[in-house]
Every structure is written in C-alpha cells, then in structure tokens.
Design a protein around this motif. Structure first.
Motif, mmCIF file in Angstrom:
data_model
loop_
_atom_site.group_PDB
_atom_site.id
_atom_site.type_symbol
_atom_site.label_atom_id
_atom_site.label_comp_id
_atom_site.label_asym_id
_atom_site.label_seq_id
_atom_site.Cartn_x
_atom_site.Cartn_y
_atom_site.Cartn_z
ATOM 1 N N LEU A 8 17.370 14.788 -12.282
ATOM 2 C CA LEU A 8 18.114 13.857 -11.430
ATOM 3 C C LEU A 8 17.961 14.288 -9.981
ATOM 4 N N PHE A 9 17.503 13.369 -9.141
ATOM 5 C CA PHE A 9 17.175 13.702 -7.762
ATOM 6 C C PHE A 9 18.098 13.010 -6.757
ATOM 7 N N ASP A 10 18.602 13.780 -5.808
ATOM 8 C CA ASP A 10 19.191 13.196 -4.619
ATOM 9 C C ASP A 10 18.021 12.624 -3.820
ATOM 10 N N LEU A 11 18.290 11.676 -2.944
ATOM 11 C CA LEU A 11 17.204 11.027 -2.215
ATOM 12 C C LEU A 11 16.925 11.682 -0.861
ATOM 13 N N ASP A 12 17.901 11.607 0.022
ATOM 14 C CA ASP A 12 17.667 12.040 1.398
ATOM 15 C C ASP A 12 17.646 13.558 1.502
ATOM 16 N N GLY A 13 16.577 14.091 2.075
ATOM 17 C CA GLY A 13 16.438 15.532 2.228
ATOM 18 C C GLY A 13 15.752 16.194 1.051
ATOM 19 N N VAL A 14 15.561 15.441 -0.037
ATOM 20 C CA VAL A 14 14.879 15.966 -1.222
ATOM 21 C C VAL A 14 13.558 15.235 -1.446
ATOM 22 N N ILE A 15 13.614 13.898 -1.408
ATOM 23 C CA ILE A 15 12.417 13.085 -1.646
ATOM 24 C C ILE A 15 11.895 12.460 -0.353
ATOM 25 N N VAL A 16 12.810 11.984 0.473
ATOM 26 C CA VAL A 16 12.441 11.450 1.795
ATOM 27 C C VAL A 16 13.440 12.007 2.807
ATOM 28 N N ASP A 17 13.148 11.811 4.085
ATOM 29 C CA ASP A 17 14.087 12.240 5.122
ATOM 30 C C ASP A 17 14.397 11.039 6.002
ATOM 31 N N THR A 18 15.517 10.375 5.708
ATOM 32 C CA THR A 18 15.893 9.200 6.497
ATOM 33 C C THR A 18 16.910 9.542 7.592
ATOM 34 N N ALA A 19 17.190 10.845 7.756
ATOM 35 C CA ALA A 19 18.191 11.256 8.748
ATOM 36 C C ALA A 19 17.854 10.729 10.139
ATOM 37 N N VAL A 20 16.567 10.695 10.480
ATOM 38 C CA VAL A 20 16.158 10.243 11.809
ATOM 39 C C VAL A 20 16.525 8.778 12.014
ATOM 40 N N TYR A 21 16.461 7.975 10.956
ATOM 41 C CA TYR A 21 16.796 6.552 11.074
ATOM 42 C C TYR A 21 18.309 6.358 11.195
ATOM 43 N N HIS A 22 19.071 7.146 10.425
ATOM 44 C CA HIS A 22 20.529 7.099 10.576
ATOM 45 C C HIS A 22 20.913 7.480 12.003
ATOM 46 N N TYR A 23 20.277 8.541 12.505
ATOM 47 C CA TYR A 23 20.578 9.023 13.848
ATOM 48 C C TYR A 23 20.304 7.944 14.893
ATOM 49 N N ARG A 24 19.137 7.307 14.805
ATOM 50 C CA ARG A 24 18.790 6.273 15.793
ATOM 51 C C ARG A 24 19.773 5.109 15.752
ATOM 52 N N ALA A 25 20.174 4.721 14.529
ATOM 53 C CA ALA A 25 21.103 3.585 14.404
ATOM 54 C C ALA A 25 22.497 3.943 14.922
ATOM 55 N N TRP A 26 22.999 5.131 14.573
ATOM 56 C CA TRP A 26 24.316 5.548 15.070
ATOM 57 C C TRP A 26 24.277 5.734 16.585
ATOM 58 N N LYS A 27 23.182 6.301 17.095
ATOM 59 C CA LYS A 27 23.063 6.526 18.546
ATOM 60 C C LYS A 27 23.076 5.184 19.294
ATOM 61 N N ARG A 28 22.359 4.201 18.740
ATOM 62 C CA ARG A 28 22.337 2.873 19.362
ATOM 63 C C ARG A 28 23.749 2.286 19.399
ATOM 64 N N LEU A 29 24.489 2.445 18.305
ATOM 65 C CA LEU A 29 25.856 1.925 18.245
ATOM 66 C C LEU A 29 26.742 2.640 19.267
ATOM 67 N N ALA A 30 26.626 3.966 19.300
ATOM 68 C CA ALA A 30 27.420 4.749 20.249
ATOM 69 C C ALA A 30 27.126 4.324 21.688
ATOM 70 N N ASN A 31 25.847 4.172 22.001
ATOM 71 C CA ASN A 31 25.446 3.773 23.347
ATOM 72 C C ASN A 31 26.004 2.398 23.717
ATOM 73 N N GLU A 32 26.012 1.493 22.750
ATOM 74 C CA GLU A 32 26.559 0.155 23.012
ATOM 75 C C GLU A 32 28.071 0.210 23.266
ATOM 76 N N LEU A 33 28.715 1.235 22.678
ATOM 77 C CA LEU A 33 30.161 1.404 22.883
ATOM 78 C C LEU A 33 30.458 2.235 24.132
ATOM 79 N N GLY A 34 29.380 2.689 24.799
ATOM 80 C CA GLY A 34 29.562 3.359 26.082
ATOM 81 C C GLY A 34 29.647 4.873 26.043
ATOM 82 N N PHE A 35 29.169 5.493 24.955
ATOM 83 C CA PHE A 35 29.150 6.963 24.930
ATOM 84 C C PHE A 35 27.894 7.439 24.210
ATOM 85 N N ASP A 36 27.652 8.750 24.277
ATOM 86 C CA ASP A 36 26.434 9.285 23.669
ATOM 87 C C ASP A 36 26.751 9.924 22.326
#
Length: 216
Positions: A8-36
C-alpha cells in the motif's frame, strides 16, 4: 520470512512529488489576499487536509474569514492545483517508483494507493501509473485522516488481504503511525531521523527490491 501479499503506497513524496504544485497554488492565493507564503510554511502543510491548510495560512496572515468565504477560497486553490497537475507527465514519477511497482506486481503481490489526496486518480492517470494499482483509496473515500489507520485498512479490505500481510510505504510520521495502528509493516521513505518508527527507512523506492520486503 514474512507473509507479505500486498503493498500500500502513499502518493505524495513516495510515488510523485506534488508539493511544488500545492505551494504554487497556496502562494497564489496568499498573494491575492495581500500577503506572502513561504516554502518553510508550505513544509508545515504536508499531509494536512486542504481545509486545515487554509485555516493555518489564514492564522499566519492574521486574516479572519467566514466559513462560506473559507470554502470558496479552498475551492479556488484546488481549481488552480488541478489545472497544474492536469499537465503532469510520466517523467515526474519519482526515481525507481515505476520500476518497484512493476517488480511488486511481477512477484504476485497486490497494490493499492492510500492517500489523502482527492486528486490521486488524475495524478496516476497523467503519470501513466493507473494500471499498476489494483485499488485506490483516497480522500474521496475516507472520513478520517492519518494517523487514523482507516485509509490503509480500507486498502487492505479492497485487496482482500489481512492487515498483517500488508506493507505500507510512507514519507510522513502520521502515515507511519497510521500503518502501525492498522497492524501493518511500514517502510519509511525519507529521513531515518524523522521516520525512525518505520520497520525500514530508504531514501526512495529506487533503493528497494521485493527481497527486502520478505525480511521485514
């Protein structure tokens, strides 16, 4: 020799690394709300649900939103994230993951995904790995998050395999705890200092062979 019949496999960090995509999406949201939003803060969100991640980000920024507003923000972040992972390619699979999955299946073991991600099916499809899994248990089919063992117990059930005949592959402490709570063997993928409760720790699936699993 242990009686391992399923992996049984976890996905992120074991099979693929989607952390960079989560980071970009959260950063975009934060920036739209006026902070980093920093990469260090993003590290604290690994393995955390989308709703809780948003709560933490708003806390760090000192911003208060209504429940309705939070739901809209989480949905907006997810739509950006899904757009990004929709363009993922097979070469984004982590080193050795595809080869190890193929080896496991060639040895007659069953395979399942046990992930909090609600987009795991899409990710496996885009990276060409979908056919290497007998079952997918993800955020769409579980009600309790790791370290609760629900996701892995459901995976074992889907594979018609007893928990003690399963080995879990995880990169997070909560995932290691979930596997142990479910009565399964567990291989940690990452740092031995952090994942010290695992039965075996490797840097990546490229370090593994099915022979090693029989000695857990």
């Amino acid at each position: 020799m242990s009686d391992i019949k399923a992996c049984l496999f976890d996905l992120d960090g074991v099979i693929v690394d989607t952390a960079v995509y989560h980071y970009r999406a959260w950063k975009r949201l934060a920036n739209e709300l006026g902070f980093d939003f920093t990469e260090e803060e993003n590290e604290k969100l690994k393995g955390v649900s989308r709703v809780r991640s948003l709560e933490l980000i708003l806390e760090w920024a000192g911003i208060t939103k209504t429940e309705e507003e939070r739901a809209e923000l989480a949905a907006r972040k997810n739509s950006w994230y899904v757009d990004m992972i929709s363009s993922m390619q097979p070469e984004e699979v982590l080193p050795g993951a595809r080869e190890f999955l193929e080896e496991v299946r060639a040895a007659g073991m069953k395979t399942a995904l046990g992930s909090a991600s609600k987009n795991s099916g899409l990710i496996l499809e885009r990276t060409g790995l979908l056919s290497l899994f007998d079952a997918i248990v993800d955020g769409n089919s579980v009600t309790a998050s790791k370290p609760d063992p629900q996701v892995f117990l459901k995976g074992a059930e889907a594979l018609n395999t007893a928990p003690h005949q399963c080995v879990v592959f995880e990169d997070a402490v909560a995932g290691i705890e979930a596997a142990k709570a479910g009565g399964m063997k567990v291989v940690g993928v990452g740092s031995p200092e952090i994942l010290h409760d695992a039965d075996l720790v490797v840097k990546g699936l490229y370090e593994l062979s099915t022979d090693l699993l029989y000695h857990l």
